[in-house]
Motif scaffolding. Structure first.
Motif, short mmCIF file in Angstrom:
data_model
loop_
_atom_site.label_atom_id
_atom_site.label_comp_id
_atom_site.label_asym_id
_atom_site.label_seq_id
_atom_site.Cartn_x
_atom_site.Cartn_y
_atom_site.Cartn_z
N GLU A 1 0.81 -1.22 0.00
CA GLU A 1 0.00 0.00 0.00
C GLU A 1 0.84 1.27 0.00
O GLU A 1 0.31 2.37 0.18
CB GLU A 1 -0.95 -0.01 1.21
CG GLU A 1 -1.93 -1.18 1.16
CD GLU A 1 -2.89 -1.19 2.33
OE1 GLU A 1 -2.93 -0.19 3.08
OE2 GLU A 1 -3.60 -2.20 2.50
N GLY A 2 2.15 1.11 -0.20
CA GLY A 2 3.01 2.28 -0.21
C GLY A 2 4.02 2.26 -1.34
O GLY A 2 3.93 2.99 -2.33
N LEU B 1 4.92 3.02 -6.57
CA LEU B 1 6.06 3.80 -7.07
C LEU B 1 7.05 2.92 -7.81
O LEU B 1 7.57 3.31 -8.86
CB LEU B 1 6.76 4.50 -5.90
CG LEU B 1 5.92 5.50 -5.09
CD1 LEU B 1 6.75 6.08 -3.95
CD2 LEU B 1 5.42 6.63 -5.99
N LEU C 1 4.63 12.19 -10.06
CA LEU C 1 4.60 11.62 -8.70
C LEU C 1 3.16 11.55 -8.19
O LEU C 1 2.76 10.56 -7.55
CB LEU C 1 5.45 12.48 -7.77
CG LEU C 1 5.73 11.95 -6.37
CD1 LEU C 1 6.45 10.61 -6.43
CD2 LEU C 1 6.55 12.96 -5.57
N ALA C 2 2.38 12.59 -8.49
CA ALA C 2 0.97 12.58 -8.09
C ALA C 2 0.20 11.47 -8.79
O ALA C 2 -0.67 10.83 -8.19
CB ALA C 2 0.34 13.95 -8.42
N PHE D 1 1.22 8.11 -6.96
CA PHE D 1 0.63 8.03 -5.62
C PHE D 1 -0.89 8.01 -5.67
O PHE D 1 -1.56 7.12 -5.15
CB PHE D 1 1.08 9.22 -4.77
CG PHE D 1 2.29 8.96 -3.93
CD1 PHE D 1 2.30 7.94 -3.00
CD2 PHE D 1 3.42 9.75 -4.06
CE1 PHE D 1 3.42 7.69 -2.22
CE2 PHE D 1 4.55 9.51 -3.29
CZ PHE D 1 4.55 8.49 -2.36
N GLY D 2 -1.45 9.06 -6.31
CA GLY D 2 -2.90 9.22 -6.32
C GLY D 2 -3.62 8.15 -7.11
O GLY D 2 -4.68 7.67 -6.70
N TYR E 1 -2.65 5.05 -7.59
CA TYR E 1 -2.61 3.79 -6.85
C TYR E 1 -3.70 3.77 -5.78
O TYR E 1 -4.44 2.80 -5.63
CB TYR E 1 -1.23 3.60 -6.22
CG TYR E 1 -0.94 2.19 -5.78
CD1 TYR E 1 -0.38 1.26 -6.65
CD2 TYR E 1 -1.23 1.78 -4.48
CE1 TYR E 1 -0.11 -0.04 -6.25
CE2 TYR E 1 -0.96 0.48 -4.07
CZ TYR E 1 -0.40 -0.42 -4.95
OH TYR E 1 -0.15 -1.70 -4.54
N GLU E 2 -3.81 4.86 -5.02
CA GLU E 2 -4.81 4.92 -3.96
C GLU E 2 -6.23 4.95 -4.53
O GLU E 2 -7.16 4.38 -3.95
CB GLU E 2 -4.57 6.15 -3.07
CG GLU E 2 -3.30 6.07 -2.24
CD GLU E 2 -3.25 4.81 -1.38
OE1 GLU E 2 -4.28 4.46 -0.76
OE2 GLU E 2 -2.18 4.17 -1.35
#
Length: 423
Positions: free
Chosen positions: A75-76, A80, A247-248, A251-252, A254-255
């Motif tokens: 989840e992290g 990436l 990067l957004a 991250f975004g 994936y969530e």
């Protein structure tokens, strides 16, 4: 420990072990960090066994368990790492190899899961459905480990694309298969809570629906978000902002995939492929392209180092007994046989219609490294009488794969896989 303290500790240890490896061992960076971390962990366990009053191992074990390796990776870090790996695979190369990649990432995962599951059930006596869960989590190759090895091996382009493409996609497919099997095998709970949330415990019809929803939904979401970001970046010429936008997206996106109950790994791969090819060609200036590539290469290297460090110290979370260790050693052979079938059968099916580079089967078999994803999935299993056996076997297979296979696959490639002009 709070999240900042944990992150600081991981960076300090990764840098320290990386320096030790560079100065003394001279192994490939990530593998060297894993080896040093594992040796230090064994030394602490040995010291604690000789002088029990020290209780060092218990204190270190408490810290390791507080890291929550499974959540940290799945989840992290995973989004990436997959996004960074996909950025460097060109879709034009992937299109030329799409059929081998597709078969190995689908049929190959199914074959490997079945072979490992049946064999592990016979070895340990565990129920077949539970053993198939182990087959599913150990079958995908780890793109982080595989892509790291590719940098050293200098393979023919077609073979490199097959290996990279398969490792990126079979990770997402394997994760979906794992969720389905966990839902079927552990009806009272599911790994990471997702299979139960999706209703995977309801039977084969629900399992098929889940697979379609996760796999296809993840690909569609990745393409949609990647295309949206590409259109925005075409209108901007400011490299710090464009790096921030990528990067957004990682991250975004994936969530968002997790929230929509579609495959977040597949989303990260498809978005990364689109930005890495179409985005860099038509949406970035030359200056921006250099900064984006350099930034994501650095992210990849740093997270890779931290991930391999975490694998090395996860020995504290594994309860080894003679039985579980023996099961792990036997599982190494099972995993290799299953990997051979996962590669050889698709290759033999396609050989009448397409050409393959020299040494494709042995290199892809030996170079199909397992990694942190398998360990994270094993840790996330619901509590049961078989979890300790599965976790121990997974850890043994992953250590063998990264250290033994990872350090020798480049030599194997040099012997059997180079094209004549590269030899």
């Amino acid at each position: 420990m709070n999240i900042l303290q944990i992150a600081s500790l991981m960076i300090v240890l990764a840098a320290t072990f990386g320096a030790i490896n560079y100065l003394f061992l001279r192994l490939p960076s990530a593998i060297g960090i894993l080896v040093v971390a594992f040796v230090v962990s064994l030394a602490i366990l040995g010291l604690d066994a000789m002088i029990p009053t020290l209780t060092i191992a218990e204190e270190v074990r408490a810290v390791v368990q507080s890291l929550d390796f499974s959540d940290a990776l799945l989840e992290g870090m995973l989004g990436l790492l997959l996004f960074a790996g996909a950025l460097h695979v060109k879709t034009s190369d992937l299109r030329a190899q799409w059929m081998p990649v597709l078969l190995m990432a689908t049929l190959g995962v199914a074959l490997s899961t079945t072979i490992v599951g049946v064999g592990f059930s016979w070895i340990t006596g565990m129920p077949l459905l539970v053993a198939l869960v182990f087959g599913a989590l150990i079958s995908p190759t780890d793109p982080v480990a595989v892509l790291g090895v590719l940098r050293e091996a200098k393979l023919p382009k077609a073979l490199e694309t097959k290996i990279a493409g398969e490792s990126l996609f079979n990770d997402g497919v394997g994760y979906v298969v794992y969720l389905i099997l966990v839902g079927l095998a552990f009806s009272a709970g599911a790994g990471h809570g997702e299979a139960e949330a999706h209703g995977a415990g309801g039977g084969l019809a629900d399992a098929a629906q889940l697979f379609f929803q996760e796999a296809v939904g993840g690909a569609v979401l990745g393409l949609a978000l990647g295309w949206l970001v590409f259109r925005v970046m075409r209108r901007i010429d400011d490299y710090p902002l464009e790096v921030l936008i990528t990067l957004a997206l990682a991250f975004g996106g994936y969530e968002l995939a997790v929230a929509l109950h579609v495959s977040a790994p597949i989303m990260a791969v498809t978005a990364g492929l689109l930005i890495g090819d179409v985005g860099t060609k038509h949406g970035m200036s030359e200056e921006t392209r250099k900064y984006v590539e350099a930034f994501w290469k650095l992210v990849d290297e740093i997270l890779n180092a931290v991930l391999f460090l975490m694998i090395g110290i996860e020995v504290f979370a594994v309860a080894f007994t003679m039985d579980t260790f023996t099961s792990g050693v036997l599982a190494i052979g099972l995993a290799l046989v299953a990997r051979l079938a996962a590669v050889a059968i698709p290759v033999l099916m396609l050989k009448p219609f397409t050409g393959f580079s020299r040494g494709t089967i042995p290199i892809m078999t030996w170079g199909g490294l397992k990694g942190g994803i398998s360990v994270a999935l094993a840790l996330s299993l619901p509590e049961s009488e078989w979890k300790a056996t599965i976790l121990a076997a997974t850890y043994v297979v992953v250590l063998f794969s990264i250290i033994v296979q990872g350090l020798t696959v480049a030599k194997l490639a040099a012997r059997v896989g180079r094209e004549p002009e590269l030899m």
